[in-house]
Design an enzyme around this catalytic site. Structure first.
Site, PDB file in Angstrom:
ATOM      1  N   TYR A 130       0.843  -1.188   0.000  1.00  0.00           N
ATOM      2  CA  TYR A 130       0.000   0.000   0.000  1.00  0.00           C
ATOM      3  C   TYR A 130       0.879   1.239   0.000  1.00  0.00           C
ATOM      4  O   TYR A 130       1.997   1.236   0.493  1.00  0.00           O
ATOM      5  CB  TYR A 130      -1.013   0.019   1.153  1.00  0.00           C
ATOM      6  CG  TYR A 130      -0.457   0.222   2.538  1.00  0.00           C
ATOM      7  CD1 TYR A 130      -0.219   1.503   3.046  1.00  0.00           C
ATOM      8  CD2 TYR A 130      -0.200  -0.860   3.377  1.00  0.00           C
ATOM      9  CE1 TYR A 130       0.267   1.690   4.334  1.00  0.00           C
ATOM     10  CE2 TYR A 130       0.275  -0.678   4.660  1.00  0.00           C
ATOM     11  CZ  TYR A 130       0.515   0.596   5.139  1.00  0.00           C
ATOM     12  OH  TYR A 130       0.988   0.783   6.414  1.00  0.00           O
ATOM     13  N   CYS A 131       0.349   2.283  -0.609  1.00  0.00           N
ATOM     14  CA  CYS A 131       1.001   3.591  -0.632  1.00  0.00           C
ATOM     15  C   CYS A 131      -0.033   4.594  -0.138  1.00  0.00           C
ATOM     16  O   CYS A 131      -0.949   4.213   0.582  1.00  0.00           O
ATOM     17  CB  CYS A 131       1.515   3.917  -2.040  1.00  0.00           C
ATOM     18  SG  CYS A 131       0.223   3.897  -3.297  1.00  0.00           S
ATOM     19  N   ASP A 132       0.076   5.827  -0.535  1.00  0.00           N
ATOM     20  CA  ASP A 132      -0.875   6.831  -0.064  1.00  0.00           C
ATOM     21  C   ASP A 132      -2.257   6.647  -0.679  1.00  0.00           C
ATOM     22  O   ASP A 132      -3.257   6.593   0.023  1.00  0.00           O
ATOM     23  CB  ASP A 132      -0.328   8.232  -0.342  1.00  0.00           C
ATOM     24  CG  ASP A 132      -1.167   9.316   0.298  1.00  0.00           C
ATOM     25  OD1 ASP A 132      -1.616   9.110   1.444  1.00  0.00           O
ATOM     26  OD2 ASP A 132      -1.365  10.361  -0.338  1.00  0.00           O
ATOM     27  N   PHE A 158      -3.455   3.758   1.673  1.00  0.00           N
ATOM     28  CA  PHE A 158      -3.630   4.020   3.100  1.00  0.00           C
ATOM     29  C   PHE A 158      -4.733   5.043   3.349  1.00  0.00           C
ATOM     30  O   PHE A 158      -5.414   4.988   4.372  1.00  0.00           O
ATOM     31  CB  PHE A 158      -2.310   4.498   3.715  1.00  0.00           C
ATOM     32  CG  PHE A 158      -2.349   4.606   5.204  1.00  0.00           C
ATOM     33  CD1 PHE A 158      -2.304   3.470   5.994  1.00  0.00           C
ATOM     34  CD2 PHE A 158      -2.428   5.837   5.825  1.00  0.00           C
ATOM     35  CE1 PHE A 158      -2.347   3.564   7.382  1.00  0.00           C
ATOM     36  CE2 PHE A 158      -2.465   5.938   7.207  1.00  0.00           C
ATOM     37  CZ  PHE A 158      -2.426   4.794   7.985  1.00  0.00           C
TER      38      PHE A 158
END
Length: 103
Positions: free
Chosen positions: A63-65, A91
């Site tokens: 996961y990233c932003d 996220f």
């Protein structure tokens, strides 16, 4: 384009604490330090140099932003034979019970 399994942010809780899974937070360290998913390791996307740091034989949940960088990396890793999942919405979409927030 290589197909990659995507999961909802809600589904992320299913993978927390599993021995066969590594959850990877691709955000910058300061964001990870502020809050992250319990058990996630921080490997900022911009600092990944090659793909040897990832264990084979585990499900890699990325996961990233917002989901874009994790999807790109998940595709690259899947081409190399890794089992990957990318969190849709990243996220920013996560509202699960395994949220860690630093004071």
């Amino acid at each position: 384009m290589f197909p990659v399994e995507t999961i909802s942010a809600k589904m992320l809780d299913y993978y927390v604490g599993r021995r066969d899974t590594l959850i990877i937070d691709l955000r910058e360290k300061e964001f990870y330090m502020h809050s992250h998913v319990k058990g996630a390791v921080n490997m900022p996307y911009g600092e990944i140099d090659g793909y040897t740091a990832f264990p084979k034989g585990k499900i890699l949940v990325l996961y990233c932003d917002r989901g874009g960088a994790s999807l790109l990396l998940a595709r690259q890793l899947a081409k190399l034979g890794y089992c990957t999942r990318s969190v849709i919405g990243g996220f920013g979409a996560y509202r699960g019970r395994n949220l860690v927030i630093s004071p």
